[in-house]
Design a protein around this motif. Structure first.
Motif, PDB file in Angstrom:
ATOM      1  N   ILE A   1      59.524  49.985 -54.066  1.00 38.79           N
ATOM      2  CA  ILE A   1      58.362  49.450 -54.786  1.00 38.79           C
ATOM      3  C   ILE A   1      58.532  49.665 -56.282  1.00 38.79           C
ATOM      4  N   SER A   2      58.967  50.854 -56.682  1.00 43.34           N
ATOM      5  CA  SER A   2      59.142  51.117 -58.117  1.00 43.34           C
ATOM      6  C   SER A   2      60.287  50.272 -58.691  1.00 43.34           C
TER       7      SER A   2
ATOM      8  N   ILE B   1      61.810  45.688 -62.065  1.00 42.37           N
ATOM      9  CA  ILE B   1      62.473  44.390 -62.228  1.00 42.37           C
ATOM     10  C   ILE B   1      61.453  43.336 -62.657  1.00 42.37           C
ATOM     11  N   GLY B   2      60.270  43.347 -62.095  1.00 38.56           N
ATOM     12  CA  GLY B   2      59.217  42.404 -62.452  1.00 38.56           C
ATOM     13  C   GLY B   2      58.810  42.546 -63.915  1.00 38.56           C
TER      14      GLY B   2
ATOM     15  N   LEU C   1      59.380  39.791 -66.862  1.00 36.33           N
ATOM     16  CA  LEU C   1      58.228  39.350 -67.639  1.00 36.33           C
ATOM     17  C   LEU C   1      58.510  39.462 -69.131  1.00 36.33           C
ATOM     18  N   ILE C   2      59.120  40.551 -69.554  1.00 30.40           N
ATOM     19  CA  ILE C   2      59.453  40.739 -70.968  1.00 30.40           C
ATOM     20  C   ILE C   2      60.502  39.719 -71.416  1.00 30.40           C
ATOM     21  N   ILE C   3      61.497  39.479 -70.581  1.00 30.63           N
ATOM     22  CA  ILE C   3      62.540  38.505 -70.916  1.00 30.63           C
ATOM     23  C   ILE C   3      61.946  37.102 -71.044  1.00 30.63           C
ATOM     24  N   SER C   4      60.984  36.767 -70.208  1.00 30.20           N
ATOM     25  CA  SER C   4      60.392  35.417 -70.257  1.00 30.20           C
ATOM     26  C   SER C   4      59.661  35.155 -71.567  1.00 30.20           C
TER      27      SER C   4
END
Length: 114
Positions: free
Chosen positions: A5-6, A11-12, A16-19
């Motif tokens: 989960i962590s 990764i999520g 999100l930051i890369i997007s």
């Protein structure tokens, strides 16, 4: 289970930051389309204004409209007049001045009737 989960959460967050830093191609395309649309509208407006001016000139010039409306034979009188003046050896500029048509119109009439 906590590690999975962590890891997924990390990764999520990274994705999100890369997007946020990636360029948005859709917004660039939308901006280009908007500019194209604006320029097309401006061109259309200018063409309508020019057409209005030409219509006013044609309506105020009684000789030209009457020449265009009168037909003798298969061609309008103004076309016959242009051909006749051309056969007499007058230049395109002289014919345009006498018939009150543009040089381009005179050239087109001469080209089409040769």
């Amino acid at each position: 289970m906590i590690y999975v989960i962590s890891t997924l959460l990390a990764i999520g967050v990274v994705l999100l930051i890369i997007s946020f830093f990636m360029s948005d191609r859709f917004s660039e395309l939308e901006s280009q389309f908007e500019q194209f649309s604006i320029s097309t509208m401006q061109d259309t407006y200018q063409m309508k204004k020019k057409i209005e001016i030409l219509e006013e000139e044609l309506l105020t010039d009684g000789n030209l409209t009457s020449n265009l409306l009168k037909h003798t034979g298969s061609e309008p009188r103004v076309i016959q007049r242009v051909i006749q003046l051309h056969e007499q050896g007058l230049s395109v500029v002289d014919i345009a001045h006498r018939t009150k048509l543009s040089n381009h119109d005179i050239q087109t009439i001469i080209t089409n009737n040769q």
